[in-house]
Write a protein that holds these residues in place. Structure first.
Motif, PDB file in Angstrom:
ATOM      1  N   ASN A 169      30.366  44.175 -27.232  1.00 17.38           N
ATOM      2  CA  ASN A 169      30.483  44.192 -28.688  1.00 17.38           C
ATOM      3  C   ASN A 169      31.928  43.865 -29.071  1.00 17.38           C
ATOM      4  O   ASN A 169      32.829  44.692 -28.886  1.00 17.38           O
ATOM      5  N   MET A 226      17.276  43.219 -37.603  1.00 12.18           N
ATOM      6  CA  MET A 226      17.617  43.538 -36.225  1.00 12.18           C
ATOM      7  C   MET A 226      18.521  42.438 -35.668  1.00 12.18           C
ATOM      8  O   MET A 226      18.121  41.614 -34.858  1.00 12.18           O
ATOM      9  N   SER A 256      21.674  43.001 -34.142  1.00 16.83           N
ATOM     10  CA  SER A 256      22.368  43.409 -32.930  1.00 16.83           C
ATOM     11  C   SER A 256      22.332  44.924 -32.829  1.00 16.83           C
ATOM     12  O   SER A 256      22.230  45.626 -33.850  1.00 16.83           O
ATOM     13  N   GLU A 257      22.436  45.424 -31.602  1.00 19.13           N
ATOM     14  CA  GLU A 257      22.530  46.868 -31.424  1.00 19.13           C
ATOM     15  C   GLU A 257      23.819  47.399 -32.050  1.00 19.13           C
ATOM     16  O   GLU A 257      23.945  48.588 -32.340  1.00 19.13           O
ATOM     17  N   PRO A 298      22.776  48.990 -36.084  1.00 22.86           N
ATOM     18  CA  PRO A 298      21.442  49.578 -35.904  1.00 22.86           C
ATOM     19  C   PRO A 298      20.767  49.965 -37.212  1.00 22.86           C
ATOM     20  O   PRO A 298      20.638  51.145 -37.553  1.00 22.86           O
ATOM     21  N   ARG A 342      16.691  57.741 -32.922  1.00 16.54           N
ATOM     22  CA  ARG A 342      16.900  57.486 -31.507  1.00 16.54           C
ATOM     23  C   ARG A 342      16.004  58.434 -30.715  1.00 16.54           C
ATOM     24  O   ARG A 342      15.703  59.526 -31.171  1.00 16.54           O
ATOM     25  N   ASP A 376      15.617  50.051 -27.626  1.00 18.30           N
ATOM     26  CA  ASP A 376      16.419  49.439 -28.677  1.00 18.30           C
ATOM     27  C   ASP A 376      16.554  47.951 -28.393  1.00 18.30           C
ATOM     28  O   ASP A 376      15.990  47.425 -27.420  1.00 18.30           O
ATOM     29  N   MET A 377      17.310  47.256 -29.227  1.00 18.34           N
ATOM     30  CA  MET A 377      17.412  45.816 -29.088  1.00 18.34           C
ATOM     31  C   MET A 377      18.077  45.424 -27.772  1.00 18.34           C
ATOM     32  O   MET A 377      17.666  44.450 -27.115  1.00 18.34           O
ATOM     33  N   ALA A 378      19.100  46.164 -27.375  1.00 22.18           N
ATOM     34  CA  ALA A 378      19.803  45.837 -26.131  1.00 22.18           C
ATOM     35  C   ALA A 378      18.857  45.928 -24.935  1.00 22.18           C
ATOM     36  O   ALA A 378      18.878  45.081 -24.035  1.00 22.18           O
TER      37      ALA A 378
END
Length: 835
Positions: free
Chosen positions: A48, A111, A113-114, A117, A154, A570-572
């Motif tokens: 990041n 959505m 990027s992580e 959030p 989460r 999650d996205m990652a």
């Protein structure tokens, strides 16, 4: 005395801030070396740039930036960014004469990027991927969403295998966004007057290449606590909180654009959540042009597109009338000049039914000039859902078309896949029309494809081995507890399933016969491993029970290590999974998956799909590209059919998937498997990409709607007035319309089909007289009649010389509003049939 590195120049600091805040880095990795040179450890852990920049101690940053190589990387990255922003794009090259200056895209979630959030899943995935593709293609888009203090929940898994919801706070200082500032450099605050007084909205800005995303939040210190909490959680709270969020998104969002000087021709509503934007847009037009709100609605509607993602009526946002009255009476009566009952009618099927709930999808439908579903099948489903709004219209003519979703391929490809695509098609392959990509893939040899797949699978397993301890362990009253550490193998067929855990998605279908699945997993000659992830909504107890079942199954001693449930999807994690798995599993109940995009993400990486014939897979599947479940029919929630689907799933795995994966030649390559990889990548990857989706939206909707909008919006242009008058005349006079004698015969008797019509109080120019018959093999049979003679007492003769296909008895006369000047039947849902 130690020497200190000189402070970086202001120009260098500005350049780094620009690079780190442009979310183009989420899919363009050319600056990765720069961030690694600044803080290798932090970069490796976060990937990041904004965190890497803002959390690196100033002294360490100064030291890194004193390195000539790092300075060179900054210069090269800025030069590359300048080139990317200034290059000619698909839109500027192909639509040089277009009058489209801007599209406003509204969505409840994005959505991207992580690092940001503010998403839950599919809807945000679609919104963000289309925003990125619009940047690549040069389509002028400004987007609007909400900045959630906590976002979506989460997930933590307890020792009992249950899901625990956690709500960490998003510190805006750590997100790759910046506050919107006034010309004087102060924080911009949007004032909104309500029945209880003034409230304030704060605005933030995210840069996504050429696109801009504005995010609103209500956490202003001047607001009362109940207002400050509106934008705390995504999809949390009750109906009242949801309504307030949708008011902020739609009303506040459009007002924000208007105050900042944006005048988009197109308002794209990504789901009904944002439908209030269409009303606020009309209010702004009424104010700008000094015209009545009802006339401004006609103008606004011409440039509004509504994309529905809902496959069942329960998916629509419905609000009790009293809730609408309490929160929107002031807005409706004081701002729009509409009595609250007229406002409520905009969201109702029957305006006279005062007990009917307010439907946000109906409001979006009644505010738009075009509506689309998100797959071919979903278009059909949506026409059924919205058919009540268009009584007596054939279902196939209910005005819902479709644009099948696609994914932003550069966001989801692995390093190995990116290298392969670059070798065969160049760096700018996803920025144009994608012509030739399929043929380029078809020329790839099996060795290259298999090497890419093995490298991508190994990358997934390596990534999981590094992060499993932190993802799979929790500390509770009994100390540290961890899910079993999987013994994942780089040579095993790796199956992935990662979705929202909801009953209609049937995430436990493959567990229908656990012992049969166990036999598959225990076969040492054909090793299989399953990687799962997913969240169930905190209020969905059935979905959470499915998670518990999987977690318990993972701990069976006879298969331990071969099935892993990954906590906190999650996205990652999604990126890692779609890059590395060999087979993507998707098992929804047809037709409840509107589109689905998870399986599209494996395409660019050479992953294959085994899915129910639902959503996008219903139109994508052929035996050359993967495997399909189901018979292509709807069976509701029939448990017997779940059993049938489960048995078919096991059979496909046993008799087709595993043999094709493990039957290798002397070079160790599964030729049948690589043939499917090649055809899937060639045929499906370009078509199910957000590149194609955005180009289709642009040419099918944005450009024609912008022309219609401009025609109606021009000051002193009669178009808007004419459309308004037409609508009123049709509404008032339709009941006076009559059909007299109708003669439908073949030409062999020397007479053409003809009819006698009395238009009542309606100008005949506003009517289309047609012969209609049900389609033959999907071919529509509509034959227009033309006016031939005015008769006594207002009767008019119509006839046609056209040939009638099929049986003459198939045809029935009907009258509908003339298409010229109106979006029919959206703006004029009237129809009269011959009795």
């Amino acid at each position: 005395m130690t020497a200190t590195s000189p402070r970086p120049s202001r120009a260098t600091e500005t350049a780094l801030k620009i690079l780190a805040l442009d979310l183009h880095w989420t899919w363009n990795h050319e600056a990765d070396l720069l961030w690694e040179s600044i803080n290798p450890d932090l970069w490796e852990k976060t990937r990041n740039p904004w965190i890497t920049l803002t959390r690196t101690p100033k002294s360490d940053l100064a030291t890194a930036l004193s390195d000539p190589d790092t300075k060179a990387l900054i210069k090269a990255s800025m030069a590359r960014r300048k080139y990317e922003l200034e290059r000619r794009t698909w839109f500027t090259q192909k639509h040089t004469e277009s009058s489209l200056s801007e599209v406003a895209y509204f969505s409840m979630e994005f959505m991207l990027s992580e690092a940001l959030p503010i998403y839950s899943g599919g809807l945000g995935n679609v919104a963000a991927d289309q925003l990125k593709a619009a940047s690549d293609l040069g389509v002028p888009v400004v987007a609007v969403g909400l900045l959630y203090a906590q976002g979506y929940f989460r997930q933590e898994i307890t020792p009992e295998g249950t899901q625990k919801a956690l709500y960490p706070f998003n510190d805006p200082a750590h997100l790759p966004i910046q506050p919107v500032l006034t010309p004087e450099g102060e924080w911009f605050r949007l004032s909104v007057q309500t029945a209880t007084g003034e409230i304030w909205l704060r605005a933030w800005k995210a840069v996504i290449g050429r696109a801009t995303l504005y995010l609103l939040d209500t956490n202003d210190p001047a607001n009362p606590p109940a207002i400050r909490c509106i934008t705390t959680q995504l999809y949390g709270g009750d109906a009242e909180l949801r309504l307030r969020q949708e008011m902020v998104l739609g009303i506040g969002g459009w007002r924000l654009l208007h105050v900042l000087g944006h005048r988009p021709e197109i308002c794209h509503l990504n789901e009904g959540h944002a439908a209030f934007a269409a009303l606020e847009r009309a209010r702004c037009i009424a104010e700008d042009l000094n015209i009545p709100f009802s006339q401004a609605q006609i103008i606004a509607r011409a440039g509004t597109l509504f994309t529905t993602h809902t496959a069942v009526p329960a998916g629509f946002d419905l609000f009790p009338p009293k809730l609408i009255e309490s929160h929107l009476t002031f807005y409706s009566e004081e701002r729009l000049g509409l009595p609250i009952q007229e406002f409520l009618a905009l969201g109702r099927l029957n305006p006279e039914n005062t007990d009917e709930f307010f439907n946000m999808a109906y409001l979006a439908m009644k505010s738009s000039c075009a509506v689309n579903g998100v797959s071919q099948l979903h278009g059909e489903v949506s026409r059924s859902l919205f058919a009540p709004l268009f009584p007596r219209w054939p279902q196939r003519e209910v005005p819902v078309s479709f644009v099948t979703n696609g994914v932003h391929t550069p966001t989801w490809d692995s390093v190995a896949a990116d290298d392969l695509w670059t070798r065969i098609a160049g760096k700018g392959r996803w920025q144009g029309t994608l012509e030739g990509l399929g043929e380029a893939v078809r020329h790839l040899d099996d060795e290259s494809l298999w090497q890419m797949r093995c490298a991508s699978r190994h990358g997934l397993l390596q990534a999981l081995s590094e992060e499993l301890p932190s993802r799979q362990c929790t500390v509770g009253e009994d100390g540290l507890w961890c899910l079993p550490t999987p013994a994942l193998r780089p040579d095993a067929l790796t199956i992935g399933f990662a979705r929202r855990f909801a009953t209609y998605k049937r995430p436990d279908l493959i567990l229908h016969d656990e012992e049969r699945l166990v036999r598959l997993l225990k076969d040492e000659n054909r090793p299989v491993q399953i990687i799962l992830a997913g969240k169930a909504h905190p209020k969905d107890m059935e979905g959470q029970a499915m998670i518990t079942r999987w977690v318990n199954f993972c701990q069976r001693q006879d298969i331990v290590g071969k099935v892993v449930f990954l906590a906190d999807y999650d996205m990652a994690l999604a990126q890692k999974m779609v890059q590395g798995v060999d087979l993507w599993l998707n098992t929804p109940r047809r037709p409840w998956e509107a589109s689905g995009t998870s399986g599209m993400k494996v395409l660019v990486n050479g992953g294959l799909n085994l899915s129910e014939r639902d959503g996008w897979w219903a139109e994508a599947y052929t035996p050359e590209v993967g495997w399909a479940l189901g018979d292509g029919l709807e069976h509701g929630g029939d448990p017997a059919f779940d059993h049938t689907d489960a048995q078919e799933l096991y059979r496909l795995l046993e008799e087709h998937v595993l043999p094709e994966f493990f039957e290798r030649d002397e070079q160790g390559i599964p030729r049948a498997w690589t043939a499917k990889i090649r055809e899937s990548m060639a045929r499906l990857t370009p078509h199910f990409s957000a590149n194609r989706t955005v180009r289709e939206y642009t040419e099918t909707f944005y450009l024609p709607l912008s022309e219609r909008y401009r025609e109606r919006h021009q000051i002193n242009n009669a178009s808007a007035t004419d459309a308004f008058d037409r609508s009123k005349m049709l509404q008032a006079g339709w009941s006076s319309l009559r059909i007299g004698e109708v003669v439908i015969s073949g030409k062999d008797n020397g007479k053409s089909p003809h009819a006698f019509i009395h238009p009542g109080t309606i100008d005949p120019k506003l009517l289309d007289v047609q012969l209609y018959a049900e389609p033959i093999e999907e071919k529509v049979r509509i034959v227009p009649l033309h006016r031939t003679e005015d008769l006594q007492d207002g009767w008019i003769a119509y006839e046609t010389d056209a040939d009638l296909e099929g049986e003459i008895s198939d045809y029935t006369l009907r009258i509908i509003p003339a298409m010229d000047g109106l979006c029919v039947p959206l703006e004029a849902p009237f129809i009269l049939w011959q009795r």
